[in-house]
Motif scaffolding. Structure first.
Motif, PDB file in Angstrom:
ATOM      1  N   CYS A  13       0.471  -1.157  -0.010  1.00 59.15           N
ATOM      2  CA  CYS A  13      -0.401   0.406  -0.021  1.00 59.15           C
ATOM      3  C   CYS A  13       0.988   1.141  -0.318  1.00 59.15           C
ATOM      4  CB  CYS A  13      -0.677   0.484   1.191  1.00 59.15           C
ATOM      5  SG  CYS A  13      -0.720   0.130   3.312  1.00 59.15           S
ATOM      6  N   GLY A  14       0.481   2.551  -0.117  1.00 65.87           N
ATOM      7  CA  GLY A  14       0.724   3.747  -0.263  1.00 65.87           C
ATOM      8  C   GLY A  14       0.161   4.712  -1.688  1.00 65.87           C
ATOM      9  N   MET A  15       0.585   5.536  -1.280  1.00 69.15           N
ATOM     10  CA  MET A  15       0.020   6.556  -2.307  1.00 69.15           C
ATOM     11  C   MET A  15       0.595   6.644  -3.929  1.00 69.15           C
ATOM     12  SD  MET A  15      -1.413   9.335   0.153  1.00 69.15           S
ATOM     13  CE  MET A  15      -1.232  10.688  -1.697  1.00 69.15           C
ATOM     14  N   MET A  16      -0.545   7.716  -4.765  1.00 73.06           N
ATOM     15  CA  MET A  16       0.333   7.061  -6.094  1.00 73.06           C
ATOM     16  C   MET A  16       1.443   7.532  -6.306  1.00 73.06           C
ATOM     17  SD  MET A  16      -3.674   9.434  -7.488  1.00 73.06           S
ATOM     18  CE  MET A  16      -4.155  10.205  -6.106  1.00 73.06           C
ATOM     19  N   ALA A  18       4.087   5.808  -5.553  1.00 74.40           N
ATOM     20  CA  ALA A  18       4.697   5.129  -4.164  1.00 74.40           C
ATOM     21  C   ALA A  18       6.228   4.168  -5.139  1.00 74.40           C
ATOM     22  CB  ALA A  18       3.974   5.137  -3.245  1.00 74.40           C
ATOM     23  N   LYS A  20       3.843   1.156  -5.751  1.00 76.29           N
ATOM     24  CA  LYS A  20       4.180   0.197  -5.650  1.00 76.29           C
ATOM     25  C   LYS A  20       3.631  -1.289  -6.640  1.00 76.29           C
ATOM     26  CE  LYS A  20       0.117   1.649  -4.573  1.00 76.29           C
ATOM     27  NZ  LYS A  20       0.030   3.345  -4.581  1.00 76.29           N
ATOM     28  N   GLY A  85      -3.699   3.377  -4.701  1.00 76.39           N
ATOM     29  CA  GLY A  85      -3.251   4.388  -3.570  1.00 76.39           C
ATOM     30  C   GLY A  85      -4.516   4.897  -2.378  1.00 76.39           C
ATOM     31  N   ASN A 107       6.449   4.015   1.771  1.00 76.03           N
ATOM     32  CA  ASN A 107       6.537   5.778   1.555  1.00 76.03           C
ATOM     33  C   ASN A 107       7.393   6.479   1.548  1.00 76.03           C
ATOM     34  OD1 ASN A 107       5.547   7.881   3.797  1.00 76.03           O
ATOM     35  ND2 ASN A 107       6.069   7.368   5.303  1.00 76.03           N
ATOM     36  N   LEU A 113       7.144  12.016  -4.715  1.00 76.32           N
ATOM     37  CA  LEU A 113       5.448  11.405  -4.967  1.00 76.32           C
ATOM     38  C   LEU A 113       5.416  12.478  -6.748  1.00 76.32           C
ATOM     39  CD1 LEU A 113       3.784  10.391  -2.248  1.00 76.32           C
ATOM     40  CD2 LEU A 113       5.156   8.868  -3.780  1.00 76.32           C
ATOM     41  N   ARG A 123      -4.298   9.831 -13.729  1.00 79.96           N
ATOM     42  CA  ARG A 123      -4.836   9.509 -12.451  1.00 79.96           C
ATOM     43  C   ARG A 123      -5.226  10.503 -12.272  1.00 79.96           C
ATOM     44  NH1 ARG A 123       0.932   7.763 -11.301  1.00 79.96           N
ATOM     45  NH2 ARG A 123       1.028   5.902 -10.478  1.00 79.96           N
ATOM     46  N   ARG A 144      -5.312   9.079   4.597  1.00 79.04           N
ATOM     47  CA  ARG A 144      -4.720   8.046   4.428  1.00 79.04           C
ATOM     48  C   ARG A 144      -3.481   7.374   5.467  1.00 79.04           C
ATOM     49  NH1 ARG A 144      -4.689   8.007  -2.541  1.00 79.04           N
ATOM     50  NH2 ARG A 144      -7.103   8.141  -2.252  1.00 79.04           N
ATOM     51  N   TYR A 148      -2.445   3.483   5.750  1.00 76.65           N
ATOM     52  CA  TYR A 148      -1.074   3.160   5.182  1.00 76.65           C
ATOM     53  C   TYR A 148      -0.776   2.848   7.207  1.00 76.65           C
ATOM     54  CZ  TYR A 148      -1.876   5.714   1.431  1.00 76.65           C
ATOM     55  OH  TYR A 148      -2.262   6.158   0.148  1.00 76.65           O
TER      56      TYR A 148
END
Ligand code: S3P
Length: 180
Positions: A13-16, A18, A20, A85, A107, A113, A123, A144, A148
């Motif tokens: 998991c994690g932000m756009m 990141a 993943k 995300g 993270n 980012l 996005r 979020r 997270y």
């Protein structure tokens, strides 16, 4: 039979931006496990791109599909799964994922980012051209982070080297599995 490198599925998991998907691929290759990308599963099921789902059906419809696919993936997943995300939408989903496997939070700092996402392509949540990218990301991150932060494992994922981050994650998972 040889022991698999990781005994439970791994959810990233994690932000756009990141990393993943790229780190997830690298980790799957390293541990010789299958890789699944939740965003691609959503697109396959809907028969259209995420941008088209947002445009035609709206964000709530996207979130409904995303969470139902995540719940069913959590039941059947083997290997490494990259989440979108915003996929950890509520506490129920977080609890469920954590019961099924390892939750890993990538993270990197917001500035990194923003640098990676400056083109905003594909996005829908970043399409507000009147707002600074950094502000949008900071706001989403604040919403979020409480989810997270419940991950079993957190990595900074700021080296720009997916293989290195994958190695780091594998090492941490092995330590956790050794202690489990
Ligand atoms: C989203 C992130 C995207 C995708 C969708 C919404 C979000 O996935 O699921 O555009 O809410 O942060 P990535 O994190 O893989 O870019």
């Amino acid at each position: 039979m040889s022991t698999p490198a990781i005994q439970q599925p791994v959810f990233l998991c994690g932000m756009m931006g990141a990393g993943k998907s790229t780190v997830g691929q690298a980790l799957a290759t390293l541990a010789t496990l299958p890789f699944t990308d939740l965003d691609r599963e959503v697109e396959t099921t809907a028969g259209k791109s995420i941008a088209e789902i947002f445009r035609d059906d709206g964000e709530p419809a996207f979130r409904t599909l995303e969470s139902s696919l995540l719940l069913s993936l959590a039941e059947s997943a083997a290997g490494v799964v990259a989440l979108g995300g915003g996929a950890l939408q509520n506490q129920h989903l977080v609890d469920h994922i954590k019961l099924q496997g390892w939750l890993v939070f990538l993270n990197p700092p917001i500035d990194l980012l923003a640098k990676r996402l400056h083109h905003r392509k594909g996005r829908p949540l970043l399409q507000q051209s009147d707002r600074a990218l950094r502000d949008i990301l900071t706001e989403k991150m604040e919403q979020r982070l409480p989810f997270y932060q419940q991950a079993h494992i957190t990595v900074s994922a700021d080296s720009g080297k997916p293989d290195e981050t994958a190695q780091q994650i594998l090492k941490k998972i092995r330590t956790h599995e050794g202690n489990a």
